[in-house]
Scaffold this motif. Structure first.
Motif, short mmCIF file in Angstrom:
data_model
loop_
_atom_site.label_atom_id
_atom_site.label_comp_id
_atom_site.label_asym_id
_atom_site.label_seq_id
_atom_site.Cartn_x
_atom_site.Cartn_y
_atom_site.Cartn_z
N ASN A 70 -5.88 1.37 4.01
CA ASN A 70 -4.54 1.78 3.18
C ASN A 70 -4.48 1.21 1.86
O ASN A 70 -5.53 0.59 1.25
CB ASN A 70 -3.48 1.14 4.08
N ALA A 71 -3.49 1.24 1.23
CA ALA A 71 -3.22 0.77 -0.16
C ALA A 71 -3.36 -0.61 -0.42
O ALA A 71 -3.72 -1.14 -1.62
CB ALA A 71 -1.90 1.69 -0.83
N ASN A 117 -9.22 7.12 3.42
CA ASN A 117 -8.56 5.91 2.33
C ASN A 117 -7.38 6.43 1.77
O ASN A 117 -7.14 7.76 1.74
CB ASN A 117 -9.54 5.42 1.48
N ASP A 118 -6.62 5.69 1.23
CA ASP A 118 -5.44 5.91 0.27
C ASP A 118 -6.07 5.93 -0.89
O ASP A 118 -6.68 5.43 -1.33
CB ASP A 118 -4.50 4.75 0.82
N ARG A 119 -5.05 6.78 -1.71
CA ARG A 119 -5.46 6.70 -3.09
C ARG A 119 -5.24 5.33 -3.98
O ARG A 119 -5.81 5.18 -5.09
CB ARG A 119 -4.40 7.77 -3.81
N THR A 121 -6.23 2.51 -2.53
CA THR A 121 -7.35 1.72 -1.91
C THR A 121 -8.33 1.35 -3.09
O THR A 121 -8.72 2.28 -4.10
CB THR A 121 -8.21 2.45 -0.98
N PRO A 178 -8.03 11.54 0.82
CA PRO A 178 -7.31 10.52 0.60
C PRO A 178 -5.85 10.96 0.54
O PRO A 178 -5.26 12.16 0.12
CB PRO A 178 -7.73 9.94 -0.71
N THR A 179 -4.94 9.97 1.25
CA THR A 179 -3.53 10.24 1.36
C THR A 179 -2.92 9.75 -0.07
O THR A 179 -3.48 9.02 -0.92
CB THR A 179 -2.87 9.42 2.39
N GLU A 183 1.05 5.91 1.41
CA GLU A 183 1.76 6.93 2.34
C GLU A 183 1.39 6.38 3.69
O GLU A 183 2.11 6.42 4.88
CB GLU A 183 1.00 8.29 2.29
N GLU A 184 0.03 5.84 3.98
CA GLU A 184 -0.25 5.46 5.31
C GLU A 184 -0.38 3.78 5.44
O GLU A 184 -0.73 3.20 4.44
CB GLU A 184 -1.60 6.02 5.92
#
Length: 184
Positions: A70-71, A117-119, A121, A178-179, A183-184
């Motif tokens: 996640n982020a 992954n998250d943007r 990350t 990537p989310t 978001e997650e």
């Protein structure tokens, strides 16, 4: 006092007319002979481009090892928080499933590792997770090579050996889109 003529004076000038030519030739020489090192990055083989709709088959949940970063660079493995130090061991156990458990992959050829992954990350966290997952496969290949051929898995081993090992334990790492940030 005697007058000195211009002929008697020594000339202190240096002829610099050809200096520019020499500097230019040296510049060209160094530009031609210097090699520029390029960053290789992560070598990933992308699937070939196709206009056809992809064949979406039902995957059994037990064959998918989902990893989410996640982020905040926190790791979730199959929906549970995990530490990076555990990831390699858990991935190896999932792929090989030595105890034939019902919640792990049926066999190595059906095991899929899904990395998302998250943007937000960090690149360092992404690379660390990717390297741990790749290392899990490398260790499994090495163990199989030691059992089967008595030599460690390496780039200089015969191609047929490497191919046989890769067919038995294929490297399947699916990277999801990537989310959005956080978001997650």
């Amino acid at each position: 006092m005697a007058k000195t003529s211009t002929r008697d004076r020594m000339s202190n000038e240096i002829n610099a007319g050809s200096m520019a030519d020499i500097a230019f030739l040296l510049l060209i020489f160094f530009l031609v002979t210097t090699t520029i090192v390029e960053d290789k990055g992560i070598t990933v083989k992308l699937p070939p481009w196709s206009e056809e709709e992809p064949d979406i088959t039902k995957l059994k949940k037990r064959n998918v090892f989902s990893v989410l970063v996640n982020a905040q660079d926190q790791l979730l493995v199959r929906g549970e928080p995990a530490r990076i130090e555990e990831l390699r061991g858990r991935a190896k156990e999932f792929i090989s499933n030595p105890s034939k458990l019902e919640n792990l992959a049926e066999k190595p050829t059906k095991a899929i590792i899904s990395l998302k992954n998250d943007r937000g990350t960090s690149y360092d966290a992404y690379l660390t997770v990717y390297n741990e997952l790749k290392a899990a496969y490398s260790e499994l290949w090495d163990e199989l090579s030691q059992r089967r051929y008595g030599v460690p898995y390496s780039e200089d081993m015969p191609f047929a050996y490497k191919k046989a090992i890769r067919e038995e334990i294929p490297f399947v790492l699916s990277e999801a889109e990537p989310t959005a940030f956080g978001e997650e």
